[in-house]
Design a protein around this motif. Structure first.
Motif, mmCIF file in Angstrom:
data_model
loop_
_atom_site.group_PDB
_atom_site.id
_atom_site.type_symbol
_atom_site.label_atom_id
_atom_site.label_comp_id
_atom_site.label_asym_id
_atom_site.label_seq_id
_atom_site.Cartn_x
_atom_site.Cartn_y
_atom_site.Cartn_z
ATOM 1 N N ARG A 193 0.820 -1.214 0.000
ATOM 2 C CA ARG A 193 0.000 0.000 0.000
ATOM 3 C C ARG A 193 0.853 1.262 0.000
ATOM 4 N NH1 ARG A 193 -3.751 1.731 4.976
ATOM 5 N NH2 ARG A 193 -4.135 3.850 4.280
ATOM 6 N N HIS A 194 1.901 1.204 0.846
ATOM 7 C CA HIS A 194 2.804 2.360 0.909
ATOM 8 C C HIS A 194 4.049 2.165 0.071
ATOM 9 C CE1 HIS A 194 0.418 2.591 4.690
ATOM 10 N NE2 HIS A 194 0.336 3.879 4.309
ATOM 11 N N ASP A 195 4.125 1.007 -0.562
ATOM 12 C CA ASP A 195 5.303 0.652 -1.361
ATOM 13 C C ASP A 195 6.584 0.854 -0.517
ATOM 14 O OD1 ASP A 195 6.780 -0.217 -3.489
ATOM 15 O OD2 ASP A 195 6.972 1.785 -4.390
ATOM 16 N N ALA A 196 6.565 0.231 0.678
ATOM 17 C CA ALA A 196 7.711 0.406 1.594
ATOM 18 C C ALA A 196 8.038 -0.923 2.266
ATOM 19 C CB ALA A 196 7.384 1.447 2.645
ATOM 20 N N THR A 197 9.286 -1.066 2.611
ATOM 21 C CA THR A 197 9.707 -2.240 3.372
ATOM 22 C C THR A 197 9.768 -1.853 4.849
ATOM 23 O OG1 THR A 197 11.035 -2.978 1.517
ATOM 24 C CG2 THR A 197 11.523 -3.975 3.659
ATOM 25 N N ILE A 198 9.067 -2.608 5.669
ATOM 26 C CA ILE A 198 9.022 -2.299 7.111
ATOM 27 C C ILE A 198 9.878 -3.327 7.851
ATOM 28 C CG2 ILE A 198 7.510 -2.057 9.139
ATOM 29 C CD1 ILE A 198 5.247 -1.488 6.981
ATOM 30 N N GLU A 199 10.647 -2.817 8.775
ATOM 31 C CA GLU A 199 11.541 -3.720 9.511
ATOM 32 C C GLU A 199 11.388 -3.463 10.996
ATOM 33 O OE1 GLU A 199 15.629 -4.582 7.987
ATOM 34 O OE2 GLU A 199 16.200 -3.733 9.929
ATOM 35 N N LEU A 200 11.175 -4.512 11.753
ATOM 36 C CA LEU A 200 11.077 -4.395 13.215
ATOM 37 C C LEU A 200 12.161 -5.261 13.847
ATOM 38 C CD1 LEU A 200 7.230 -4.641 13.797
ATOM 39 C CD2 LEU A 200 8.659 -2.605 14.010
ATOM 40 N N THR A 201 12.823 -4.710 14.873
ATOM 41 C CA THR A 201 13.891 -5.453 15.547
ATOM 42 C C THR A 201 13.609 -5.504 17.036
ATOM 43 O OG1 THR A 201 15.452 -4.635 13.916
ATOM 44 C CG2 THR A 201 16.396 -5.580 15.912
ATOM 45 N N ARG A 202 13.766 -6.672 17.632
ATOM 46 C CA ARG A 202 13.574 -6.771 19.085
ATOM 47 C C ARG A 202 14.843 -7.361 19.704
ATOM 48 N NH1 ARG A 202 9.305 -10.337 22.572
ATOM 49 N NH2 ARG A 202 10.415 -12.038 21.565
ATOM 50 N N PRO A 203 15.571 -6.549 20.466
ATOM 51 C CA PRO A 203 16.762 -7.088 21.146
ATOM 52 C C PRO A 203 16.408 -7.709 22.498
ATOM 53 C CG PRO A 203 16.671 -4.724 21.434
ATOM 54 C CD PRO A 203 15.414 -5.119 20.704
ATOM 55 N N ARG A 204 17.118 -8.753 22.859
ATOM 56 C CA ARG A 204 16.952 -9.372 24.178
ATOM 57 C C ARG A 204 18.328 -9.733 24.709
ATOM 58 N NH1 ARG A 204 12.993 -14.317 23.525
ATOM 59 N NH2 ARG A 204 13.505 -14.076 21.343
ATOM 60 N N GLU A 205 18.444 -9.758 26.008
ATOM 61 C CA GLU A 205 19.745 -10.150 26.585
ATOM 62 C C GLU A 205 19.510 -10.943 27.859
ATOM 63 O OE1 GLU A 205 23.551 -7.632 26.810
ATOM 64 O OE2 GLU A 205 22.795 -7.563 28.873
ATOM 65 N N GLN A 206 20.240 -12.033 28.019
ATOM 66 C CA GLN A 206 20.184 -12.745 29.296
ATOM 67 C C GLN A 206 21.612 -12.958 29.800
ATOM 68 O OE1 GLN A 206 18.729 -16.748 29.281
ATOM 69 N NE2 GLN A 206 19.572 -17.216 27.281
ATOM 70 N N THR A 207 21.764 -12.841 31.102
ATOM 71 C CA THR A 207 23.087 -12.957 31.719
ATOM 72 C C THR A 207 23.203 -14.284 32.469
ATOM 73 O OG1 THR A 207 23.110 -10.566 31.993
ATOM 74 C CG2 THR A 207 24.734 -11.802 33.255
#
Lengths: 200, 170
Positions: free
Chosen positions: B148-162
């Protein structure tokens, strides 16, 4: 000779070579024995160059550490003593140059520091006898050239033979004997003058 | 050699002895100190190497478990993305796009999970106990094309465990 100090008896070249080979294999105990046998020699050489006992002690320590690290470079294990003396002389010469440079820089930077040091020397509680003795020996030895002075200290402190001194200093035994004889005469004159002065 | 010369010899020997004898023994003491330091450094190095090896092995195990779990999830569940409005909740990107655009599902969808393990080495805790610390960092990235918007959408979710592994006290 000086007061008795706990020290290891001098090693024969064969014993020295055996200890060097053991030390090369990483035997630190063998190297400690080498230190015991050659520490007075190293101190004599360093003192001959530096004319200061504490600096000589510092350089001797450093020389043994350097010798331990470079032991694999020693081609002839029987010549450990002469090789060590070479290291000591090089380090002592470096130390002497550095000390000279530092003292001249200090003198230029802060003349007040040197002025403040004078009352300390004149402190009446200081051991005057010891200071005089030190002064006397320093003056007498200081009048000799470096090679003769080193030879004298090796002979009178370490009890080294002319052959051992010649190996350490890279001269012939005959040349060492000649230098020792001349130095002894010079020292005799200088120290006799001081003794006569003290008696008056 | 006359008597006076002998006296000078003795005096000189005694004077040199007083000057230099106090320096005797310093070289041996210094050498022993150097040997002790070298031994300590060698021990620490060996222990450090063992700790690193153990830490790496642990990290590899954790990594395998995570990648295996992720792969299983990917194969069992439909792809989801984080809703920007409600972080932490996964929604189906196809539904999200469809709902927002009123159009059919996006034609191209890509989901990747990247992970890496950071070895922090041995650290001191507040109670003065030592632990070997590893940090597992995970990045989930979802990308799709919005026609519809002629766009590439990118979502990133960072996680960290110690992960902290207690180092036994000496």
């Amino acid at each position: 000779m000086g007061e008795s100090v706990d020290q290891t008896p001098p090693a024969s070249p064969v014993q020295t070579a055996q200890l060097v080979r053991a030390a090369r294999r990483g035997d630190s105990g063998a190297f400690e024995q080498l230190i015991g046998r050659f520490e007075r020699t190293a101190l004599s050489v360093a003192y001959g160059v530096l004319r200061n006992p504490h600096d000589a002690g510092d350089v001797t320590q450093e020389a043994f550490i350097r010798a331990w690290q470079k032991l694999k470079d020693l081609r002839n294990p029987e010549g450990f003593g002469a090789w060590l003396c070479g290291i000591v002389r090089n380090l002592a010469a470096d130390h002497y140059r550095r000390r000279k440079r530092e003292s001249s820089v200090r003198a230029m930077d802060d003349p007040a520091e040197h002025a403040a040091a004078v009352p300390m020397l004149l402190d009446p509680s200081a051991d005057l006898q010891q200071a005089e003795r030190r002064q006397r020996i320093e003056t007498a030895l200081g009048a000799l050239d470096e090679i003769s002075r080193t030879a004298v200290v090796m002979r009178y402190y370490d009890g080294a033979s002319s052959k051992q001194i010649s190996e350490a200093l890279g001269l012939s035994p005959a040349a060492i004997d000649m230098r020792l004889s001349r130095a002894r005469n010079d020292l005799k004159q200088l120290l006799e003058k001081d003794v006569a002065h003290d008696e008056r | 050699m006359n008597d006076k010369t002998d006296e000078i010899d003795v005096t000189l020997g005694a004077l040199l002895g007083r000057e230099l004898d106090p320096q005797c023994g310093r070289a041996r003491t210094r050498f022993r100190a150097e040997m002790w330091q070298a031994e300590q450094a060698h021990r620490l190095g060996r222990r450090g190497w063992m700790m690193t090896a153990a830490g790496s092995a642990l990290a590899a195990c954790v990594g395998l478990v995570i990648s295996f779990t992720t792969m299983r999830q990917l194969s069992q569940q439909p792809a989801g993305v984080l809703s920007p409005a409600s972080p932490g909740r996964l929604i189906d990107p196809a539904n999200a796009v469809a709902a927002s655009s009123g159009l059919s599902a996006p034609s191209s969808l890509e989901r990747n999970v990247y992970w890496r393990t950071v070895d922090d080495g041995t650290i001191q805790r507040d109670d003065e106990s030592a632990v070997h610390q590893l940090r597992q960092q995970l990045f989930e990235k979802v990308r799709w094309y919005d026609p519809r918007h002629d766009a590439t959408i990118e979502l990133t979710r960072p996680r960290e465990q110690t992960i902290q592994v207690e180092v036994p006290r000496q």
